[in-house]
Design an enzyme around this catalytic site. Structure first.
Site, short mmCIF file in Angstrom:
data_model
loop_
_atom_site.label_atom_id
_atom_site.label_comp_id
_atom_site.label_asym_id
_atom_site.label_seq_id
_atom_site.Cartn_x
_atom_site.Cartn_y
_atom_site.Cartn_z
N HIS A 132 -28.60 -6.83 4.44
CA HIS A 132 -29.62 -7.84 4.67
C HIS A 132 -29.98 -7.97 6.15
O HIS A 132 -29.14 -7.76 7.02
CB HIS A 132 -29.16 -9.20 4.14
CG HIS A 132 -28.99 -9.22 2.65
ND1 HIS A 132 -30.02 -9.51 1.79
CD2 HIS A 132 -27.91 -8.95 1.87
CE1 HIS A 132 -29.58 -9.44 0.55
NE2 HIS A 132 -28.31 -9.09 0.56
N ASP B 52 -36.48 -13.06 2.62
CA ASP B 52 -35.03 -13.10 2.33
C ASP B 52 -34.23 -13.81 3.43
O ASP B 52 -34.28 -13.41 4.59
CB ASP B 52 -34.56 -11.64 2.20
CG ASP B 52 -33.06 -11.48 2.00
OD1 ASP B 52 -32.42 -12.43 1.52
OD2 ASP B 52 -32.55 -10.38 2.30
#
Lengths: 556, 556
Positions: A368, A193
């Site tokens: 994140h 990611d």
């Protein structure tokens, strides 16, 4: 090592924000990781959602064995109804993820035929030639997994979305050990990611928000409104815990907030004390300092509960002087104007508004991984190949540069984008051509609670359903409508464009305008959406066509 | 104290971002502070700039004595051509501000008739009953002043835009002493810039950027492109100084960058060593590590030099692998998508891109005062009345709250918005009614270098010039145009909407599309602007009308 080719083909999410979807193929067997949507750019007026072009999968439908979901965010599961309506394959996901999927499939009358398989972190399962091991990770949502996929050529790891949160509110820890073990065993490729690759350091734990919430609850003298993404289960839990501790009842406002909280309760992620929840209508019977409202609409979405509350057009949620409103979420780039419009409306009602302004403790933290977390996972996994995923081009590039500098941990870094075929065999990895990818616009067509068919809007066929542009001149300052609306049409059948139809459309727009307050009319985002919805209803009813409807506001 | 009323009437900038303009009235004498523009919101497609509705001044034109400018930014001087074309009054501004004004008035053929009066910080001048003392302040631009206005009722201070920069690059210090002296003498009202009221602490000095530039110059191995606002004279100076020290020649690319640097050079703000500047065409004759390019387009403006360089459509400025591109500016909310599109294009060309990401030393610093600076000025001035200016509603409100908490320094805090009349007399201050304010859209109509009349676009009169909507279906991924463009028109005279005209318009759009690269066509902001400009040229030439042109892109 068996001879054969492993292909990894991203259908979306690499070089663009959202609509994450990736095919993994060995011979005649394909598995799909995630099937997400993208919210349309402002330039795509008149469209509800955007999904990846799935032609590659449709052409290979005989070979698609399963869809495996990493977590329940819309940019990972939102295209599932469309995918399943094209070819019904088994879906694998964790308990919480599947709960979201069920609601979504039910909306589109696809649930009965769907084959949903619950997976659990650490419990391996087989699909065709692949053995898949879901690994528990932490993120802004709960019950999220990375996927270790054992292929005939070696193990590849797809991180899904993650951060390395050492203190998640549900105490379900990021499984560092699993990543470490794979690193010792040897990993062919790591797909990681890239969302927060521009951020230095570590992303703060979700628990950092608790300190801020404590402060806010201690200081709020009247009603307390907290808005966050409805999928922010950690955040909802923090708010509910604080409300219970501080003697405030909790009202849930906004459909998504209610549904999401119910699911989280059912699955044991949130423990709501008996009698804590009240119906929004009960708010008025309680003293203001005994009420906490969890309300959806943190991005200033024009028709959301918070946007409506901010201009007094919500039935139950009204902002009164001295109320506190907390936006516990990030400002997604592109949404600033809409969000600040809502904030302005709130300030005009003399509310205290708390939003992300860089102060600590933070009122929001990201879900994140920042740079140090990304490096940590790379160091643990030590992949032969490293491939950045989930990001716009600049983010993929920066992530590739970050990994390239890690000579001790990474063999080779490959940059691919949506549509690229990344091929592995015994000789190594290479780009081996491209498939057709793209974006498909969908009219979600959610009118009230009626279950309707999915309407895929192939915008190439403008001539079929056409385009309708209501043009309205509004004085932004006064909210006054300056002239009768014009209705411009293209691509409509001749029989429909007679004066009666145009008059009806004009009357519909006029009536929407009349039923809106000056403040609503001065808020172009909101009034456009109201006009679009009302006009859509009128047109579908009278013509059963579904043209694109793009209101044009002239500021006079 | 003389009996009479002092009125302060903001015509723009209070409750909105930009178009700052304020009238100050004593009896029959009005002075106007600043006359700025606003850049249109994305919702106002087809409009170049927005200026405040000046009807109040037009109605009172016999009483308007002068316009006094605090500094040369567009949101403070951009509406001046329109104002002067309505009623020609003397304009007062500092040397640098007037240099910008001259260029602007010349463009509109208004310079010959204009009466421009140069003012200097510390040198008082009289206009009607007002004596005005310009006070030197620091900001992102040079030669900026606050205004102390001596009125029959007492002194009011208008800060203009400012920060308190202890080390400005031109060493012209913020005049703390003047503010201190006024504070001792007594100030009736302080009107203070609210732009950065949401930021804690102090705004870093412009000089903080120097350390980052030194790093960047030391590391750049090939060409170095630096983009900043063309009015960021401090920043241009820093870049030119660094280029000289590091043996790089400097090419200026983009009209505004060239003009702005010339003015700064002429007025002694930038000292360019002999032979340092080169023509952009000379770049190719120099080794890449000997070139520094100052280029305009830091906000991703579709047709700016940087945007065009990023897709290889600029004549001289081309990005090559290994080049460094610095965006030395903030990302203005609403522009993220456009800016990140440019950044993506640059990354695709393997450039190193440096932009504001929170790292230090900063690649950009703000020009506006943060909370501690705002408090400092309030403490120095100790006004009887405090009125926040220059900000959206939430910023005015937060600024009012900040000042309200300063009991020792502030008498009373008043919140007003554009259109409110704030009236002072011997009994105090109050809101005394409202005037008509609003926004007027202007088609700046800058086609090439031709001097043209100002075209005020009163959008109420749609029926006069009409609206043209070219509708184009583009595949975002491939940049391919999927069908012949449709041309939708409204409010055009019948004679013009014959097939020949529509065909011509369609051919114009087709030719724009054919002459654009796939990358340009995939960049909707850019392709829209190209279509709009080309079609405008076609329509003006063939009809001498000026309809609104709003390209609609369908993503297929």
């Amino acid at each position: 090592m068996p001879s054969g080719k492993l292909q990894v083909v991203p259908l979306g999410g690499l070089g663009e924000f959202g609509m994450n979807c990736m095919a993994i193929r060995w011979g005649d067997d394909i598995i799909v990781i995630d099937a997400g949507l993208m919210f349309p750019e402002a330039e795509l007026l008149g469209v509800d959602i955007v999904v990846p072009d799935l032609s590659y999968l449709i052409e290979n439908r005989a070979h698609v064995r399963a869809v495996i979901l990493t977590h329940g965010h819309e940019d990972h599961i939102g295209a599932l109804p469309w995918l399943l309506s094209e070819f019904n394959v088994p879906v694998y996901g964790t308990e919480f993820t599947l709960a979201y999927v069920e609601g979504k499939l039910e909306e589109h009358a696809l649930l009965d035929d769907a084959e949903l398989n619950e997976i659990k972190a650490g419990e391996r399962f087989k699909v065709g030639p692949f053995t898949i091991n879901p690994i528990q990770v932490t993120h802004s949502l709960v019950d999220c997994v990375a996927l270790a996929i054992h292929t005939p050529l070696g193990t590849i790891i797809h991180t899904g979305d993650f951060k390395v949160d050492p203190t998640p509110t549900d105490n379900r820890l990021f499984d560092l050990h699993a990543f470490a073990e794979y690193g010792k065993e040897g990993v062919l490729a790591l797909f990681q990611d890239s969302t927060n690759v521009e951020r230095r350091g570590y992303t703060p734990s979700e628990r950092a928000v608790r300190a801020r919430f404590q402060e806010i609850f201690a200081r709020a003298e009247r009603r307390l409104f907290i808005s966050c993404f409805s999928s922010s289960i950690h955040r909802i839990k923090l708010a509910i815990d604080q409300a219970a501790e501080n003697g405030r009842k909790v009202a849930l406002v906004g459909r998504s907030m209610i549904e999401s909280t119910e699911i989280a309760q059912d699955l044991g992620y949130i423990d709501v004390p008996e009698g804590l929840l009240i119906h929004p209508a009960q708010m008025r019977d309680l003293p203001p300092d005994k009420v906490c409202v969890l309300i959806s609409g943190t991005q200033g979405e024009p028709m959301s509960a918070l946007s409506r509350a901010a201009v007094d057009s919500h039935k139950h949620a009204r902002i009164q002087p001295g109320d506190t409103v907390v936006l516990s979420s990030r400002i997604i780039p592109g949404n600033e104007k809409a969000i600040y419009r809502v904030v302005d409306h709130l300030f005009r009602r003399d509310a205290h508004v708390i939003y992300e302004d860089g102060s600590t403790p933070p009122v929001h933290v990201s879900g994140h991984a920042s740079q140090e977390e990304l490096k940590l996972i790379i160091n643990l996994v030590k992949p032969q190949y490293f491939i950045p995923i989930h990001g716009e081009y600049r983010q993929l590039k920066l992530h590739a540069e970050l990994a390239t500098a890690m000579h001790g941990s990474v063999g080779k870094v490959m940059m691919i984008e949506s549509g690229d075929i990344l091929e592995f065999d015994e000789l190594g990895a290479r780009k081996a051509g491209k498939i057709n990818v793209g974006r498909v616009c969908i009219d979600s067509n959610s009118m009230g609670d009626v279950v309707e068919d999915l309407v895929i809007r192939d915008r190439r066929h403008l001539s079929e359903d056409g385009i309708v542009l209501p043009i309205i001149a509004i004085n932004k300052v006064t909210g006054q409508v300056e002239a009768s609306p014009e209705i411009v049409m293209r691509g409509f059948g001749a029989g429909l464009t007679d004066d009666g139809f145009v008059d009806g459309a004009r009357r519909t727009v006029m009536s929407t305008l009349e039923l809106s307050s000056d403040e609503e009319k001065g808020d172009y985002g909101m009034i456009k959406e109201k006009i679009r919805q009302d006009l859509k209803r009128f047109i579908v009813k009278n013509t059963s066509r579904r043209p694109l409807i793009m209101p044009v506001i002239l500021d006079v």
